[in-house]
Write an enzyme that holds these catalytic residues in place. Structure first.
Site, PDB file in Angstrom:
ATOM      1  N   SER A 177      40.898  36.871  33.238  1.00  0.00           N
ATOM      2  CA  SER A 177      40.699  36.877  34.689  1.00  0.00           C
ATOM      3  C   SER A 177      41.929  36.350  35.413  1.00  0.00           C
ATOM      4  O   SER A 177      42.336  36.885  36.446  1.00  0.00           O
ATOM      5  CB  SER A 177      39.474  36.032  35.049  1.00  0.00           C
ATOM      6  OG  SER A 177      39.215  36.080  36.433  1.00  0.00           O
ATOM      7  N   ALA A 178      42.532  35.308  34.858  1.00  0.00           N
ATOM      8  CA  ALA A 178      43.733  34.734  35.470  1.00  0.00           C
ATOM      9  C   ALA A 178      44.884  35.733  35.460  1.00  0.00           C
ATOM     10  O   ALA A 178      45.575  35.919  36.464  1.00  0.00           O
ATOM     11  CB  ALA A 178      44.140  33.457  34.726  1.00  0.00           C
TER      12      ALA A 178
ATOM     13  N   TRP B 193      44.654  38.935  35.268  1.00  0.00           N
ATOM     14  CA  TRP B 193      44.292  40.032  36.180  1.00  0.00           C
ATOM     15  C   TRP B 193      44.670  39.684  37.619  1.00  0.00           C
ATOM     16  O   TRP B 193      45.160  40.536  38.361  1.00  0.00           O
ATOM     17  CB  TRP B 193      42.782  40.298  36.062  1.00  0.00           C
ATOM     18  CG  TRP B 193      42.269  41.371  36.977  1.00  0.00           C
ATOM     19  CD1 TRP B 193      42.497  42.702  36.884  1.00  0.00           C
ATOM     20  CD2 TRP B 193      41.419  41.195  38.112  1.00  0.00           C
ATOM     21  NE1 TRP B 193      41.844  43.384  37.892  1.00  0.00           N
ATOM     22  CE2 TRP B 193      41.168  42.478  38.656  1.00  0.00           C
ATOM     23  CE3 TRP B 193      40.831  40.083  38.726  1.00  0.00           C
ATOM     24  CZ2 TRP B 193      40.366  42.666  39.787  1.00  0.00           C
ATOM     25  CZ3 TRP B 193      40.023  40.273  39.837  1.00  0.00           C
ATOM     26  CH2 TRP B 193      39.805  41.543  40.356  1.00  0.00           C
ATOM     27  N   HIS B 194      44.489  38.445  38.005  1.00  0.00           N
ATOM     28  CA  HIS B 194      44.835  38.032  39.369  1.00  0.00           C
ATOM     29  C   HIS B 194      46.339  37.971  39.589  1.00  0.00           C
ATOM     30  O   HIS B 194      46.816  38.237  40.699  1.00  0.00           O
ATOM     31  CB  HIS B 194      44.223  36.658  39.673  1.00  0.00           C
ATOM     32  CG  HIS B 194      42.773  36.699  40.026  1.00  0.00           C
ATOM     33  ND1 HIS B 194      41.770  36.701  39.075  1.00  0.00           N
ATOM     34  CD2 HIS B 194      42.146  36.752  41.226  1.00  0.00           C
ATOM     35  CE1 HIS B 194      40.595  36.743  39.687  1.00  0.00           C
ATOM     36  NE2 HIS B 194      40.783  36.784  40.982  1.00  0.00           N
ATOM     37  N   GLY B 195      47.090  37.619  38.565  1.00  0.00           N
ATOM     38  CA  GLY B 195      48.536  37.500  38.709  1.00  0.00           C
ATOM     39  C   GLY B 195      49.075  36.431  37.783  1.00  0.00           C
ATOM     40  O   GLY B 195      48.305  35.668  37.185  1.00  0.00           O
TER      41      GLY B 195
END
Length: 462
Positions: free
Chosen positions: A354-355, A357-359
């Protein structure tokens, strides 16, 4: 027109590029409404793909659609050429290209300065492309041993290219989600499954739910515009912040996070209205009398559920709901070894994905590692709660609520400020309380083993 855009942008306190995006984003509501009147399956797919590409062009420019084409075409090629491993291949291709765009554009800096680019839309698109490939991969497997989500979403037949493009770009839904499955998109377009016309001719009316979502969006934006001047992120580097006491700093961290959340509530409320009015958001009927339509497929956030969460464990269930569901189905559940229970590793791996994926900002990485710690610590309190007397259990419920409020407000700072220096400085200003507390709770489980739940014993005696 430019002068009008500049004056409008100045009025609401955003840049012209952000205003242009917001106008196109709000336009997804009438665009999705008009989809209902497009006759035939093929024209509907063409309309979905065409309007999504047009809105992207108006929002971000021509290059945005070129960026979208890369993972879309590579994902489709993997399904055509190498079905047995197309899921894992597309996963790494999709995330690899997204990471490259994150590094090249460094969108977080642009967003903090009032700019915007297509990276946010690419993030949603990447999840769609990956899930489609994995579900096509699952179509080769026997139903025995598959989880319910796999059975429901797997694709036996390869979607056509125009169906695939329509799914990926549908009415601008890739701007901010919600993420949905290819199987649902095809059933919706072809009026199958829950979208099939019943013998009584009953069909759900989306208008009430859509109006509610629009009013919710307006309220959220108004509250955000009111709060943001009072709790700016720049205050964390202001000398006056360092002069405050511990509790005032902790309170400011909570209020800064609360302020930022209203922006996301606004965005997700608009996307919810768009998906509802198209009909895709429909998820079935309630069991009440008379039955009422449910629109859970369009729901991306439960505002009260987030702000009054009794446990950190429920945060992924009420915040960015569809992405959390995607992470559970395509990451968390797929790295659990057969015959074993999931543990901290699965949680940490999911939060790391998830991290990324965010950047690639340190603030994102730290925030999601923090989230894994926060959830694990909350689980410890819950286990103690289950093993306690009713009076003590009520106290632990309150403590879990207070713990979630404190650690979430603390953790959110990293997600907002992004840089390593600012994140560490803001955490250090409150003595890393939100990191130390979950770790202490987790370590306590090795010292103080919670007894078996009292309620379970009572049931056995009965």
């Amino acid at each position: 027109m430019d002068l009008d855009m500049e004056s409008m942008a100045a009025t609401i306190g955003v840049s012209v590029p952000v205003l242009r995006f917001l106008l196109c984003f709000v336009a997804t509501i009438p665009v999705s409404f008009l989809w209902r009147f497009v006759p035939g399956r093929l024209p509907k797919h063409i309309y979905s793909a065409g309007t999504g590409a047009l809105l992207s062009y108006l929002s971000f420019g021509f290059s945005s659609n070129l960026h979208f084409l890369v993972p879309m075409l590579l994902g489709y090629a993997s399904m055509v050429l190498y079905r047995p491993s197309c899921g894992i291949v597309t996963f790494f291709i999709g995330f690899g290209y997204l990471i490259g765009c994150h590094v090249y554009y460094m969108s977080g800096d642009a967003w903090k300065e009032g700019g915007i680019d297509a990276t946010g839309a690419l993030m949603v698109l990447t999840l769609k492309v990956i899930s489609c490939a994995i579900n096509y991969n699952d179509g080769l497997l026997k139903e025995e041993g598959l989880r319910d989500a796999q059975k429901k979403n797997r694709l036996i037949k390869l979607p056509s290219l125009i169906e695939y493009f329509g799914y990926c770009l549908c009415c601008g839904s890739h701007f901010a989600g919600p993420v949905y499955e290819m199987k649902d998109y095809l059933d919706w377009t072809e009026r199958k499954g829950i979208w099939r016309d019943s013998e009584t001719g009953r069909s759900p009316s989306p208008y009430g739910a859509m109006v509610r979502a629009v009013f919710q969006a307006g309220f959220c934006m108004a509250l955000y515009l009111y709060l943001v001047p009072q709790f700016p992120l720049s205050r964390f580097t202001d000398p006056i912040y360092q002069e405050w006491g511990f509790w005032k700093r902790l309170g400011y961290q909570y209020m800064a996070g609360l302020t930022a959340r209203w922006k996301y509530y606004f965005i997700w409320s608009i996307s919810e209205a768009s998906i509802i009015i198209s009909g895709l958001g429909f998820s079935g009927w309630t069991e009440s009398s008379p039955p009422k339509p449910r629109w859970d497929r369009a729901k991306n956030v439960d505002i009260l559920g987030v702000e009054f969460a009794k446990s950190a464990v429920v945060i992924p269930l009420v915040w960015n709901i569809q992405v959390s569901t995607w992470l559970r189905h395509y990451v968390y559940e797929r790295i659990i070894q057969k015959g074993k229970k999931p543990g901290f590793f699965q949680l940490l791996a999911t939060q790391t994905v998830s991290a990324v994926w965010h950047g690639l900002y340190p603030g994102y990485i730290i925030f999601f590692v923090q989230s894994a710690l926060m959830i694990s610590g909350s689980r410890v309190i819950y286990r103690w709660q289950q093993a306690s007397t009713p009076t003590m259990a009520n106290l632990l419920v309150f403590l879990n609520f207070a713990y979630t409020l404190l650690v979430l407000g603390y953790s959110c700072v990293g997600f907002m400020v992004l840089s390593l220096h600012e994140t560490v400085a803001s955490y250090g200003s409150v003595y890393f309380i939100g990191t130390i507390l979950p770790i202490v709770l987790i370590l306590f489980t090795y010292i103080i083993k919670p007894a078996k739940p009292i309620r379970s014993k009572a049931r056995k005696e009965q």
